[in-house]
Design an enzyme around this catalytic site. Structure first.
Site, PDB file in Angstrom:
ATOM      1  N   VAL A 133       0.806  -1.225   0.000  1.00  0.00           N
ATOM      2  CA  VAL A 133       0.000   0.000   0.000  1.00  0.00           C
ATOM      3  C   VAL A 133       0.839   1.274   0.000  1.00  0.00           C
ATOM      4  O   VAL A 133       0.295   2.368  -0.113  1.00  0.00           O
ATOM      5  CB  VAL A 133      -0.965   0.028   1.205  1.00  0.00           C
ATOM      6  CG1 VAL A 133      -2.023  -1.058   1.073  1.00  0.00           C
ATOM      7  CG2 VAL A 133      -0.209  -0.093   2.522  1.00  0.00           C
ATOM      8  N   TYR A 134       2.142   1.161   0.131  1.00  0.00           N
ATOM      9  CA  TYR A 134       2.972   2.364   0.120  1.00  0.00           C
ATOM     10  C   TYR A 134       2.923   2.980  -1.281  1.00  0.00           C
ATOM     11  O   TYR A 134       3.324   2.344  -2.267  1.00  0.00           O
ATOM     12  CB  TYR A 134       4.428   2.043   0.475  1.00  0.00           C
ATOM     13  CG  TYR A 134       4.655   1.645   1.921  1.00  0.00           C
ATOM     14  CD1 TYR A 134       3.629   1.674   2.856  1.00  0.00           C
ATOM     15  CD2 TYR A 134       5.904   1.230   2.353  1.00  0.00           C
ATOM     16  CE1 TYR A 134       3.843   1.309   4.171  1.00  0.00           C
ATOM     17  CE2 TYR A 134       6.136   0.857   3.671  1.00  0.00           C
ATOM     18  CZ  TYR A 134       5.101   0.898   4.577  1.00  0.00           C
ATOM     19  OH  TYR A 134       5.330   0.524   5.885  1.00  0.00           O
ATOM     20  N   GLY A 135       2.422   4.205  -1.343  1.00  0.00           N
ATOM     21  CA  GLY A 135       2.293   4.860  -2.641  1.00  0.00           C
ATOM     22  C   GLY A 135       1.357   4.115  -3.572  1.00  0.00           C
ATOM     23  O   GLY A 135       1.514   4.196  -4.796  1.00  0.00           O
ATOM     24  N   ASP A 136       0.372   3.398  -3.001  1.00  0.00           N
ATOM     25  CA  ASP A 136      -0.556   2.593  -3.818  1.00  0.00           C
ATOM     26  C   ASP A 136       0.196   1.628  -4.736  1.00  0.00           C
ATOM     27  O   ASP A 136      -0.186   1.414  -5.885  1.00  0.00           O
ATOM     28  CB  ASP A 136      -1.475   3.494  -4.642  1.00  0.00           C
ATOM     29  CG  ASP A 136      -2.416   4.311  -3.784  1.00  0.00           C
ATOM     30  OD1 ASP A 136      -2.843   3.800  -2.736  1.00  0.00           O
ATOM     31  OD2 ASP A 136      -2.713   5.462  -4.145  1.00  0.00           O
TER      32      ASP A 136
END
Length: 326
Positions: free
Chosen positions: A52-55
Protein backbone atom coordinates in the site's frame (compact mmCIF):
# COMPACT_ATOMS: atom_id res chain seq x y z
CA UNK A 1 27.33 -2.62 9.08
CA UNK A 2 26.80 -5.22 11.80
CA UNK A 3 24.40 -8.04 10.93
CA UNK A 4 21.86 -9.61 13.29
CA UNK A 5 19.72 -12.73 13.14
CA UNK A 6 16.06 -12.07 12.43
CA UNK A 7 14.41 -13.61 15.45
CA UNK A 8 15.18 -17.28 16.04
CA UNK A 9 16.05 -17.94 12.39
CA UNK A 10 19.19 -18.27 10.33
CA UNK A 11 18.45 -15.12 8.32
CA UNK A 12 20.82 -12.25 9.03
CA UNK A 13 19.97 -8.63 8.27
CA UNK A 14 21.70 -5.28 8.72
CA UNK A 15 20.95 -3.76 12.12
CA UNK A 16 19.51 -0.68 10.41
CA UNK A 17 16.79 -1.08 7.80
CA UNK A 18 15.75 1.27 4.99
CA UNK A 19 12.06 2.17 4.87
CA UNK A 20 10.17 3.16 1.71
CA UNK A 21 6.90 4.58 3.06
CA UNK A 22 7.17 7.75 0.96
CA UNK A 23 8.65 6.19 -2.20
CA UNK A 24 6.61 6.79 -5.32
CA UNK A 25 4.72 9.60 -3.62
CA UNK A 26 7.01 12.14 -1.92
CA UNK A 27 10.26 10.40 -2.87
CA UNK A 28 10.90 10.19 -6.60
CA UNK A 29 13.12 7.88 -8.60
CA UNK A 30 16.28 10.01 -8.31
CA UNK A 31 16.14 10.35 -4.51
CA UNK A 32 15.14 6.71 -4.10
CA UNK A 33 18.13 5.61 -6.17
CA UNK A 34 20.46 7.75 -4.06
CA UNK A 35 18.99 6.36 -0.84
CA UNK A 36 19.35 2.77 -1.95
CA UNK A 37 22.89 3.31 -3.20
CA UNK A 38 24.04 5.01 0.01
CA UNK A 39 22.40 2.29 2.10
CA UNK A 40 23.93 -0.56 0.12
CA UNK A 41 27.41 1.00 0.07
CA UNK A 42 27.23 1.31 3.88
CA UNK A 43 26.58 -2.43 4.17
CA UNK A 44 22.82 -2.16 4.61
CA UNK A 45 20.75 -5.11 3.44
CA UNK A 46 17.21 -4.88 4.91
CA UNK A 47 14.82 -2.84 2.74
CA UNK A 48 11.24 -2.62 4.00
CA UNK A 49 8.19 -1.79 1.91
CA UNK A 50 4.47 -2.66 1.63
CA UNK A 51 1.90 -3.14 -1.08
CA UNK A 52 0.00 0.00 0.00
CA UNK A 53 2.97 2.36 0.12
CA UNK A 54 2.29 4.86 -2.64
CA UNK A 55 -0.56 2.59 -3.82
CA UNK A 56 2.05 0.10 -4.99
CA UNK A 57 4.46 2.66 -6.43
CA UNK A 58 7.03 2.07 -3.66
CA UNK A 59 7.35 -1.60 -4.58
CA UNK A 60 7.43 -0.78 -8.29
CA UNK A 61 10.16 1.82 -7.81
CA UNK A 62 12.23 -0.57 -5.69
CA UNK A 63 11.82 -3.20 -8.39
CA UNK A 64 13.10 -0.77 -11.02
CA UNK A 65 16.25 -0.16 -8.98
CA UNK A 66 17.06 -3.79 -8.26
CA UNK A 67 19.77 -5.22 -10.48
CA UNK A 68 20.28 -2.00 -12.39
CA UNK A 69 21.65 -0.30 -9.28
CA UNK A 70 21.98 -2.91 -6.54
CA UNK A 71 22.17 -6.70 -7.02
CA UNK A 72 19.07 -8.53 -5.82
CA UNK A 73 21.22 -11.03 -3.94
CA UNK A 74 22.64 -8.24 -1.76
CA UNK A 75 19.24 -7.17 -0.40
CA UNK A 76 16.84 -8.62 2.13
CA UNK A 77 13.50 -7.36 0.85
CA UNK A 78 10.60 -7.22 3.27
CA UNK A 79 7.08 -6.33 2.19
CA UNK A 80 3.62 -6.42 3.77
CA UNK A 81 0.05 -7.22 2.77
CA UNK A 82 -3.33 -6.94 4.44
CA UNK A 83 -4.11 -3.22 4.51
CA UNK A 84 -6.94 -2.30 2.13
CA UNK A 85 -8.38 1.09 1.02
CA UNK A 86 -11.85 0.24 2.31
CA UNK A 87 -13.31 2.50 5.03
CA UNK A 88 -15.58 -0.33 6.17
CA UNK A 89 -12.78 -2.89 6.36
CA UNK A 90 -9.31 -1.47 6.85
CA UNK A 91 -7.59 -4.86 6.99
CA UNK A 92 -8.13 -8.06 5.03
CA UNK A 93 -6.29 -11.07 6.38
CA UNK A 94 -8.17 -13.62 4.31
CA UNK A 95 -6.07 -16.26 2.59
CA UNK A 96 -7.37 -15.26 -0.83
CA UNK A 97 -6.58 -11.57 -0.44
CA UNK A 98 -3.15 -12.09 1.09
CA UNK A 99 -1.89 -14.53 -1.54
CA UNK A 100 -3.25 -12.40 -4.39
CA UNK A 101 -1.57 -9.36 -2.83
CA UNK A 102 1.73 -11.24 -2.58
CA UNK A 103 1.60 -12.18 -6.25
CA UNK A 104 0.93 -8.53 -7.14
CA UNK A 105 3.85 -7.43 -4.95
CA UNK A 106 6.20 -9.87 -6.67
CA UNK A 107 5.13 -8.55 -10.06
CA UNK A 108 5.79 -4.95 -9.04
CA UNK A 109 9.11 -5.84 -7.44
CA UNK A 110 10.15 -7.88 -10.47
CA UNK A 111 11.37 -10.77 -8.34
CA UNK A 112 10.37 -14.39 -7.79
CA UNK A 113 10.41 -14.13 -4.01
CA UNK A 114 10.57 -11.76 -1.07
CA UNK A 115 12.88 -12.51 1.80
CA UNK A 116 10.37 -11.58 4.52
CA UNK A 117 6.61 -11.26 4.11
CA UNK A 118 4.54 -9.61 6.85
CA UNK A 119 0.83 -9.53 7.52
CA UNK A 120 0.35 -5.77 7.84
CA UNK A 121 -2.20 -5.87 10.66
CA UNK A 122 -4.53 -8.18 12.58
CA UNK A 123 -7.88 -8.76 10.90
CA UNK A 124 -10.61 -9.52 13.47
CA UNK A 125 -12.95 -10.55 10.65
CA UNK A 126 -10.81 -13.51 9.55
CA UNK A 127 -9.92 -16.57 11.63
CA UNK A 128 -6.30 -16.23 12.64
CA UNK A 129 -5.47 -19.74 11.48
CA UNK A 130 -6.62 -18.81 7.97
CA UNK A 131 -4.36 -15.75 7.93
CA UNK A 132 -1.44 -17.83 9.16
CA UNK A 133 -2.10 -20.51 6.55
CA UNK A 134 -1.41 -17.87 3.89
CA UNK A 135 2.07 -17.45 5.40
CA UNK A 136 2.63 -21.20 5.28
CA UNK A 137 1.56 -21.37 1.63
CA UNK A 138 3.74 -18.40 0.69
CA UNK A 139 6.83 -19.99 2.23
CA UNK A 140 6.16 -23.55 1.03
CA UNK A 141 5.61 -22.28 -2.52
CA UNK A 142 8.88 -20.34 -2.47
CA UNK A 143 7.26 -16.95 -2.88
CA UNK A 144 8.53 -15.88 0.55
CA UNK A 145 11.57 -17.13 2.43
CA UNK A 146 10.46 -16.01 5.92
CA UNK A 147 7.25 -14.63 7.40
CA UNK A 148 6.16 -12.27 10.13
CA UNK A 149 3.44 -9.94 11.32
CA UNK A 150 3.04 -6.22 11.87
CA UNK A 151 0.95 -4.13 14.27
CA UNK A 152 -0.20 -7.16 16.29
CA UNK A 153 -0.77 -6.41 19.98
CA UNK A 154 0.67 -8.68 22.66
CA UNK A 155 -2.01 -11.38 22.80
CA UNK A 156 -2.35 -11.41 19.01
CA UNK A 157 1.38 -11.90 18.51
CA UNK A 158 1.59 -14.55 21.24
CA UNK A 159 -1.36 -16.46 19.81
CA UNK A 160 -0.02 -16.32 16.25
CA UNK A 161 3.54 -17.30 17.16
CA UNK A 162 2.38 -20.12 19.45
CA UNK A 163 -0.01 -21.47 16.81
CA UNK A 164 2.82 -21.66 14.31
CA UNK A 165 5.00 -23.53 16.77
CA UNK A 166 2.37 -25.90 18.16
CA UNK A 167 -0.19 -26.60 15.43
CA UNK A 168 0.15 -29.93 13.62
CA UNK A 169 1.72 -30.10 10.20
CA UNK A 170 4.56 -28.09 8.71
CA UNK A 171 4.18 -24.51 9.92
CA UNK A 172 6.29 -21.43 9.27
CA UNK A 173 7.50 -19.93 12.54
CA UNK A 174 7.17 -16.18 12.81
CA UNK A 175 10.55 -14.55 12.24
CA UNK A 176 9.64 -10.95 13.01
CA UNK A 177 7.12 -8.37 14.04
CA UNK A 178 7.17 -4.75 12.93
CA UNK A 179 5.91 -2.19 15.44
CA UNK A 180 6.41 1.48 16.20
CA UNK A 181 9.03 1.83 18.94
CA UNK A 182 11.06 4.82 20.08
CA UNK A 183 11.78 6.93 23.14
CA UNK A 184 8.44 8.64 22.42
CA UNK A 185 6.49 5.41 21.95
CA UNK A 186 7.38 2.59 24.31
CA UNK A 187 4.00 0.86 24.39
CA UNK A 188 5.43 -2.36 22.93
CA UNK A 189 7.31 -2.89 26.17
CA UNK A 190 4.05 -3.75 27.97
CA UNK A 191 3.30 -7.07 26.27
CA UNK A 192 4.51 -7.19 22.65
CA UNK A 193 8.22 -7.17 23.40
CA UNK A 194 8.04 -9.71 26.25
CA UNK A 195 6.04 -12.03 23.97
CA UNK A 196 8.51 -11.54 21.11
CA UNK A 197 11.49 -12.27 23.35
CA UNK A 198 9.89 -15.39 24.79
CA UNK A 199 8.82 -16.79 21.43
CA UNK A 200 11.93 -15.89 19.44
CA UNK A 201 10.32 -13.23 17.24
CA UNK A 202 12.61 -10.36 16.22
CA UNK A 203 11.34 -6.77 16.56
CA UNK A 204 11.73 -4.36 13.64
CA UNK A 205 10.93 -0.90 15.05
CA UNK A 206 9.22 1.55 12.72
CA UNK A 207 9.40 5.32 13.34
CA UNK A 208 12.43 4.81 15.63
CA UNK A 209 13.03 8.58 15.66
CA UNK A 210 9.56 9.38 16.94
CA UNK A 211 8.33 10.33 13.47
CA UNK A 212 11.31 12.70 13.19
CA UNK A 213 10.62 14.58 16.42
CA UNK A 214 13.57 13.03 18.29
CA UNK A 215 16.01 14.66 15.89
CA UNK A 216 15.20 17.95 17.61
CA UNK A 217 14.11 19.67 14.40
CA UNK A 218 10.75 20.67 15.92
CA UNK A 219 12.08 22.25 19.13
CA UNK A 220 11.68 25.79 17.81
CA UNK A 221 8.69 25.30 15.54
CA UNK A 222 7.81 23.26 12.48
CA UNK A 223 10.27 23.57 9.57
CA UNK A 224 8.49 24.16 6.28
CA UNK A 225 10.49 21.40 4.56
CA UNK A 226 9.72 18.77 7.22
CA UNK A 227 7.03 16.10 7.26
CA UNK A 228 5.34 18.06 10.02
CA UNK A 229 5.00 20.92 7.58
CA UNK A 230 3.52 18.76 4.82
CA UNK A 231 0.49 16.57 4.21
CA UNK A 232 1.97 14.25 6.84
CA UNK A 233 1.46 16.83 9.62
CA UNK A 234 -1.25 14.73 11.34
CA UNK A 235 1.24 11.86 11.52
CA UNK A 236 3.77 14.01 13.40
CA UNK A 237 1.34 16.04 15.56
CA UNK A 238 0.85 13.46 18.39
CA UNK A 239 4.53 13.83 19.33
CA UNK A 240 4.61 17.59 19.60
CA UNK A 241 3.16 17.82 23.12
CA UNK A 242 4.84 18.82 26.39
CA UNK A 243 5.64 15.25 27.42
CA UNK A 244 7.46 14.62 24.16
CA UNK A 245 9.26 17.93 24.46
CA UNK A 246 10.76 16.91 27.81
CA UNK A 247 12.09 13.69 26.29
CA UNK A 248 13.54 15.54 23.29
CA UNK A 249 15.27 17.94 25.69
CA UNK A 250 16.85 14.98 27.51
CA UNK A 251 18.01 13.45 24.24
CA UNK A 252 19.54 16.78 23.21
CA UNK A 253 21.33 17.12 26.54
CA UNK A 254 22.75 13.61 26.17
CA UNK A 255 23.85 14.37 22.61
CA UNK A 256 25.62 17.54 23.70
CA UNK A 257 27.47 15.62 26.41
CA UNK A 258 28.60 12.94 23.97
CA UNK A 259 29.42 15.40 21.16
CA UNK A 260 27.00 13.63 18.81
CA UNK A 261 23.56 14.49 17.41
CA UNK A 262 20.13 13.88 18.98
CA UNK A 263 19.36 11.62 16.00
CA UNK A 264 22.32 9.40 16.83
CA UNK A 265 21.38 9.17 20.50
CA UNK A 266 17.73 8.32 19.83
CA UNK A 267 18.58 5.75 17.17
CA UNK A 268 21.35 4.08 19.19
CA UNK A 269 18.98 3.78 22.16
CA UNK A 270 16.29 1.88 20.25
CA UNK A 271 18.74 -0.14 18.13
CA UNK A 272 20.32 -1.68 21.21
CA UNK A 273 17.16 -2.44 23.19
CA UNK A 274 16.64 -6.14 24.06
CA UNK A 275 14.77 -7.96 21.31
CA UNK A 276 15.34 -5.32 18.65
CA UNK A 277 16.83 -6.54 15.38
CA UNK A 278 16.82 -3.49 13.12
CA UNK A 279 15.10 -0.10 13.37
CA UNK A 280 13.66 0.89 9.99
CA UNK A 281 14.64 4.42 8.93
CA UNK A 282 12.42 6.41 6.57
CA UNK A 283 14.90 9.04 5.40
CA UNK A 284 13.69 11.60 2.86
CA UNK A 285 17.06 12.03 1.15
CA UNK A 286 20.59 10.67 1.07
CA UNK A 287 21.87 13.33 3.47
CA UNK A 288 19.39 12.30 6.15
CA UNK A 289 20.18 8.64 5.61
CA UNK A 290 23.93 9.22 5.85
CA UNK A 291 23.37 11.00 9.16
CA UNK A 292 21.37 8.04 10.46
CA UNK A 293 23.89 5.46 9.29
CA UNK A 294 26.66 7.26 11.17
CA UNK A 295 25.20 5.73 14.35
CA UNK A 296 26.97 2.47 13.49
CA UNK A 297 30.03 3.47 15.52
CA UNK A 298 28.06 4.75 18.55
CA UNK A 299 27.16 2.77 21.65
CA UNK A 300 25.54 4.74 24.45
CA UNK A 301 27.13 4.62 27.93
CA UNK A 302 25.03 2.76 30.50
CA UNK A 303 24.39 5.90 32.54
CA UNK A 304 23.01 7.70 29.48
CA UNK A 305 20.71 4.76 28.71
CA UNK A 306 19.44 4.72 32.28
CA UNK A 307 18.75 8.46 32.22
CA UNK A 308 16.84 8.19 28.94
CA UNK A 309 14.94 5.17 30.25
CA UNK A 310 13.88 7.15 33.31
CA UNK A 311 12.75 10.30 31.51
CA UNK A 312 10.74 8.38 28.91
CA UNK A 313 9.45 5.56 31.10
CA UNK A 314 5.81 4.65 30.38
CA UNK A 315 3.46 3.92 33.26
CA UNK A 316 3.34 0.14 33.63
CA UNK A 317 1.33 -1.18 36.55
CA UNK A 318 -0.87 -4.20 37.10
CA UNK A 319 -0.86 -6.66 35.42
CA UNK A 320 2.26 -5.80 33.44
CA UNK A 321 4.53 -5.93 36.47
CA UNK A 322 4.71 -8.56 39.18
CA UNK A 323 1.44 -8.02 41.07
CA UNK A 324 2.99 -9.09 44.37
CA UNK A 325 5.16 -5.96 44.46
CA UNK A 326 2.24 -3.55 44.01
Amino acid sequence: MEQRHLGRTGLRVSRIGLGTLTWGRDTGEHDAAELLKVFWEAGGTLVDTADVYGDGEAEYLLGQLIEGLVPRRDLVISTKAGSVPDPDRRFDGSRGHLLAALDASLARLGTDYVDVWHVHAFDPGTPLEETLQALDIAVSSGRARYAGVSNFCGWQLAKAATWQLAAPGVRTRLASTQMEYSLLQRGVEREVLPAALDLGVGLLPSSPLGRGVLTGKYRDGTPSDSRGGSHMAPFVAPYLDDAASSIVDAVTTAADGLAVTPLQVALAWVRDRPGVVAPVIGARNAQQLTAALSVETLSLPDEICRALDDVSAPVHHYPDHDWSTL
